[in-house]
Design an enzyme around this catalytic site. Structure first.
Site, PDB file in Angstrom:
ATOM      1  N   GLY A  60      40.877  42.505   3.875  1.00  0.00           N
ATOM      2  CA  GLY A  60      41.652  41.525   4.628  1.00  0.00           C
ATOM      3  C   GLY A  60      42.625  40.810   3.715  1.00  0.00           C
ATOM      4  O   GLY A  60      42.489  40.857   2.484  1.00  0.00           O
ATOM      5  N   CYS A  91      36.851  45.642  -0.566  1.00  0.00           N
ATOM      6  CA  CYS A  91      37.889  44.693  -0.963  1.00  0.00           C
ATOM      7  C   CYS A  91      37.454  43.265  -0.623  1.00  0.00           C
ATOM      8  O   CYS A  91      36.542  42.723  -1.230  1.00  0.00           O
ATOM      9  CB  CYS A  91      39.219  45.082  -0.307  1.00  0.00           C
ATOM     10  SG  CYS A  91      40.655  44.313  -1.093  1.00  0.00           S
ATOM     11  N   TYR A  92      38.067  42.628   0.361  1.00  0.00           N
ATOM     12  CA  TYR A  92      37.667  41.279   0.778  1.00  0.00           C
ATOM     13  C   TYR A  92      36.189  41.256   1.155  1.00  0.00           C
ATOM     14  O   TYR A  92      35.491  40.268   0.901  1.00  0.00           O
ATOM     15  CB  TYR A  92      38.530  40.839   1.963  1.00  0.00           C
ATOM     16  CG  TYR A  92      38.166  39.484   2.553  1.00  0.00           C
ATOM     17  CD1 TYR A  92      38.647  38.303   1.957  1.00  0.00           C
ATOM     18  CD2 TYR A  92      37.386  39.377   3.688  1.00  0.00           C
ATOM     19  CE1 TYR A  92      38.323  37.065   2.495  1.00  0.00           C
ATOM     20  CE2 TYR A  92      37.054  38.143   4.232  1.00  0.00           C
ATOM     21  CZ  TYR A  92      37.531  36.990   3.630  1.00  0.00           C
ATOM     22  OH  TYR A  92      37.216  35.758   4.161  1.00  0.00           O
ATOM     23  N   HIS A 181      40.016  50.615  -1.812  1.00  0.00           N
ATOM     24  CA  HIS A 181      39.990  51.153  -0.448  1.00  0.00           C
ATOM     25  C   HIS A 181      39.672  52.654  -0.481  1.00  0.00           C
ATOM     26  O   HIS A 181      40.573  53.477  -0.696  1.00  0.00           O
ATOM     27  CB  HIS A 181      41.329  50.920   0.257  1.00  0.00           C
ATOM     28  CG  HIS A 181      41.573  49.494   0.599  1.00  0.00           C
ATOM     29  ND1 HIS A 181      41.104  48.916   1.755  1.00  0.00           N
ATOM     30  CD2 HIS A 181      42.218  48.507  -0.079  1.00  0.00           C
ATOM     31  CE1 HIS A 181      41.457  47.636   1.782  1.00  0.00           C
ATOM     32  NE2 HIS A 181      42.131  47.361   0.688  1.00  0.00           N
ATOM     33  N   GLU A 183      39.003  54.488   1.997  1.00  0.00           N
ATOM     34  CA  GLU A 183      39.394  55.122   3.252  1.00  0.00           C
ATOM     35  C   GLU A 183      40.812  55.670   3.239  1.00  0.00           C
ATOM     36  O   GLU A 183      41.184  56.456   4.127  1.00  0.00           O
ATOM     37  CB  GLU A 183      39.237  54.124   4.414  1.00  0.00           C
ATOM     38  CG  GLU A 183      40.230  52.967   4.436  1.00  0.00           C
ATOM     39  CD  GLU A 183      39.800  51.763   3.608  1.00  0.00           C
ATOM     40  OE1 GLU A 183      40.329  50.663   3.845  1.00  0.00           O
ATOM     41  OE2 GLU A 183      38.937  51.934   2.707  1.00  0.00           O
ATOM     42  N   ASP A 240      46.653  60.781  28.045  1.00  0.00           N
ATOM     43  CA  ASP A 240      45.529  59.863  28.184  1.00  0.00           C
ATOM     44  C   ASP A 240      45.068  59.712  29.634  1.00  0.00           C
ATOM     45  O   ASP A 240      43.887  59.888  29.950  1.00  0.00           O
ATOM     46  CB  ASP A 240      45.888  58.489  27.617  1.00  0.00           C
ATOM     47  CG  ASP A 240      46.469  58.572  26.222  1.00  0.00           C
ATOM     48  OD1 ASP A 240      46.150  59.550  25.521  1.00  0.00           O
ATOM     49  OD2 ASP A 240      47.244  57.684  25.833  1.00  0.00           O
ATOM     50  N   LYS A 390      43.562  59.117  19.845  1.00  0.00           N
ATOM     51  CA  LYS A 390      44.348  60.132  20.559  1.00  0.00           C
ATOM     52  C   LYS A 390      43.866  61.552  20.263  1.00  0.00           C
ATOM     53  O   LYS A 390      43.739  62.372  21.181  1.00  0.00           O
ATOM     54  CB  LYS A 390      45.832  59.990  20.187  1.00  0.00           C
ATOM     55  CG  LYS A 390      46.745  61.061  20.770  1.00  0.00           C
ATOM     56  CD  LYS A 390      46.973  60.880  22.263  1.00  0.00           C
ATOM     57  CE  LYS A 390      47.979  59.781  22.511  1.00  0.00           C
ATOM     58  NZ  LYS A 390      48.367  59.713  23.934  1.00  0.00           N
TER      59      LYS A 390
END
Length: 535
Positions: A60, A91-92, A181, A183, A240, A390
């Protein structure tokens, strides 16, 4: 999909406002493990009701020392320790763990942003398996504060090349932390670390697959919709809503009544093309309503994009309510539910990140099917795809045997061309110009054989005029922009790098074929900092 009904382990991400939080969700799902993201400041009951086996605290933009810095709820530490839940702070999230468990976090003497090399100091826990002490790897850092004193029982597992703490762990209390991070793709070994943490450290099992989602959704819909209830589905012609309609139709059969609304904001010949697909390939019961005048009259003079979305959302609901009344007269039964193809990114982007002065994530835009709906809507909502991305929806569509060509269609916004004509959509012939330009652009992409490699492509009508020379005469005509991006889930995107000859050919076609256009520009901005759509 009801998260509580997922049979495999649930990995819960608490969002503290990082632009990468959604990537954590996606990365974990790619390992066939169900993950869900909620606000980091959610009440404790919202967390306990989901009964997670692992909780990840996201990054964050805040400092743990800032006034009103977002934090997990009171009782969180006691809950995870009593239930044996594994916690990973990123991180945060790492700094939050350190600070709340008695350690010390302060502003770093040297901030760390971007690529940074770290060195493993403890070859177990987070860096078990193939890692050994002294191994190095490149990671993506994004922090100004750093942990300078760890809570009792915690150990440093890795440090950055500047000597700062890069990873911590306390296996006895099941707390772990990464200052970088894992990810993002800029941390090449990040996925290996996440995989090892989930499967080897936490003992999570990979068992979540789309076939299970289909079976579970059918059960949820059948349990929610009464045996004699009728349901309306708003079909937009996009992937969708089509997948949502096909799913609901499989669950309740002919008690589903689909309506396709021509709001005057569709692409070139969209109405004819979509209705033909519905009837020929999908065999869905669809009623087409022409509401062009109703929408355009309400949008006249409106230039604010949020107001456009709100107006369009309200008018859609008015039409659905009217359609429901007509169904009641014809069937003698009242329609109770409205199906929408809301996706997880819609929910995330429409929600208020913690510490922003709102309740959770900062609102990027109100989506037509999230923030644009009126509070007094008579129909109850069914949103069977709202926890899916998606690409997951496309996979679900393939299982439901929705035609491949339809599933590969580029996303089209619910408000239609209203958010691609900047300014008043009713002014002059802006809509007609945009339709023609967009058709030339998309057809050129298809002819070049690159349509399936692009996530989304479209044209934008700009509210400016430029001076040009056409036919030896000075012109003062409209400017249009071309936008094409690549993406995996629509949450982040890179602009597509066309060959120069392709762009030259398209620009010539547009200026020679569309009266009123004398300049074509290309949008070469990624997301972030921009959104994919201009409004």
């Amino acid at each position: 999909m009801d998260p509580q009904s997922v049979q495999t382990n649930v990995v819960l991400i608490l969002d503290f406002g990082s632009q990468y939080t959604h990537l954590i969700t996606r990365r974990i799902r790619s390992l066939s493990v169900f993950s869900l993201c909620i606000s980091g400041t959610s009440p404790l009951k919202s967390i306990t009701d989901l009964n997670p086996s692992v909780i990840i605290l996201s990054g964050g933009p805040h400092s743990v020392h800032a006034p009103n810095a977002p934090c997990f709820p009171d009782g969180f530490i006691e809950y995870v320790e009593s239930k044996g839940v594994f916690v990973l702070g990123i991180c945060y999230g790492l700094q939050l763990i350190v600070e709340r468990l008695g350690g010390c976090v302060r502003a770093g003497e040297k901030q760390e942003y971007g690529r940074m090399e770290i060195e493993v100091e403890k070859a177990c826990g987070l860096f078990g398996g193939s890692k050994k002490v002294g191994d190095k790897q490149v990671v993506w850092m994004s922090h100004g504060d750093e942990a300078v004193k760890l809570p009792d029982g915690f150990e440093v597992a890795a440090r950055s090349q500047q000597g700062s703490v890069a990873a911590v762990e306390c296996p006895g209390r099941r707390f772990y932390g990464l200052q970088y991070h894992p990810e993002v793709t800029h941390s090449p070994e990040g996925m290996e670390t996440l995989r090892y943490f989930l499967f080897d450290v936490c003992g999570v099992t990979a068992g979540w697959k789309m076939e299970d989602v289909l079976d579970e959704e059918i059960k949820v819909i059948q349990g929610k919709v009464g045996p004699e209830d009728h349901v309306i589905c708003a079909l937009s012609g996009g992937v969708d809503s089509t997948v949502a309609a096909t799913l609901v139709h499989k669950a309740i059969g002919d008690r589903l009544h689909c309506v396709f609304v021509d709001n005057g904001l569709l692409r070139y010949k969209e109405r004819e093309r979509v209705m033909e697909t519905f009837e020929r390939d999908l065999h869905l019961p669809v009623t087409c309503v022409d509401a062009t005048e109703q929408f355009l009259s309400k949008l006249k003079g409106v230039v604010d994009p949020e107001m456009k979305r709100k107006i369009i959302g309200k008018e859609f609901i008015c039409i659905f309510d009217d359609f429901a009344q007509r169904l009641e007269r014809d069937l003698g039964k009242k329609a109770v539910y409205l199906v929408q193809g809301t996706l997880y990114p819609d929910v995330i982007e429409s929600c208020p990140p913690p510490g922003s002065g709102r309740t959770h994530s900062h609102t990027i835009k109100s989506h037509h099917n999230v923030g644009g709906l009126p509070k007094d809507m008579k129909l109850k909502l069914i949103e069977p795809l709202k926890l899916l991305f998606k690409d997951e929806v496309r996979e679900l569509g393939r299982i439901l045997e929705v035609p491949s060509a339809f599933l590969k269609r580029h996303p089209f916004p619910g408000p239609g061309l209203a958010v691609r004509v900047l300014g008043d959509v009713t002014e002059g012939n802006a809509l007609e110009i945009l339709r023609q330009v967009d058709e030339i652009f998309i057809q050129s992409i298809k002819d070049a054989g690159i349509y399936d490699t692009i996530w989304q492509a479209f044209a934008v009508f700009l509210p400016i005029r430029s001076v040009g020379v056409q036919g030896d005469q000075r012109t003062h005509s409209h400017v249009v922009a071309l936008r094409a991006v690549t993406s995996q889930d629509g949450m982040t995107a890179d602009w597509y790098n066309f060959e120069h000859k392709f762009l030259d050919d398209v620009a010539r076609k547009i200026c020679n074929s569309v009266r009123g256009v004398n300049r074509v520009v290309q949008d070469i901005t990624s997301k972030p900092p921009s959104t994919i759509e201009w409004e």
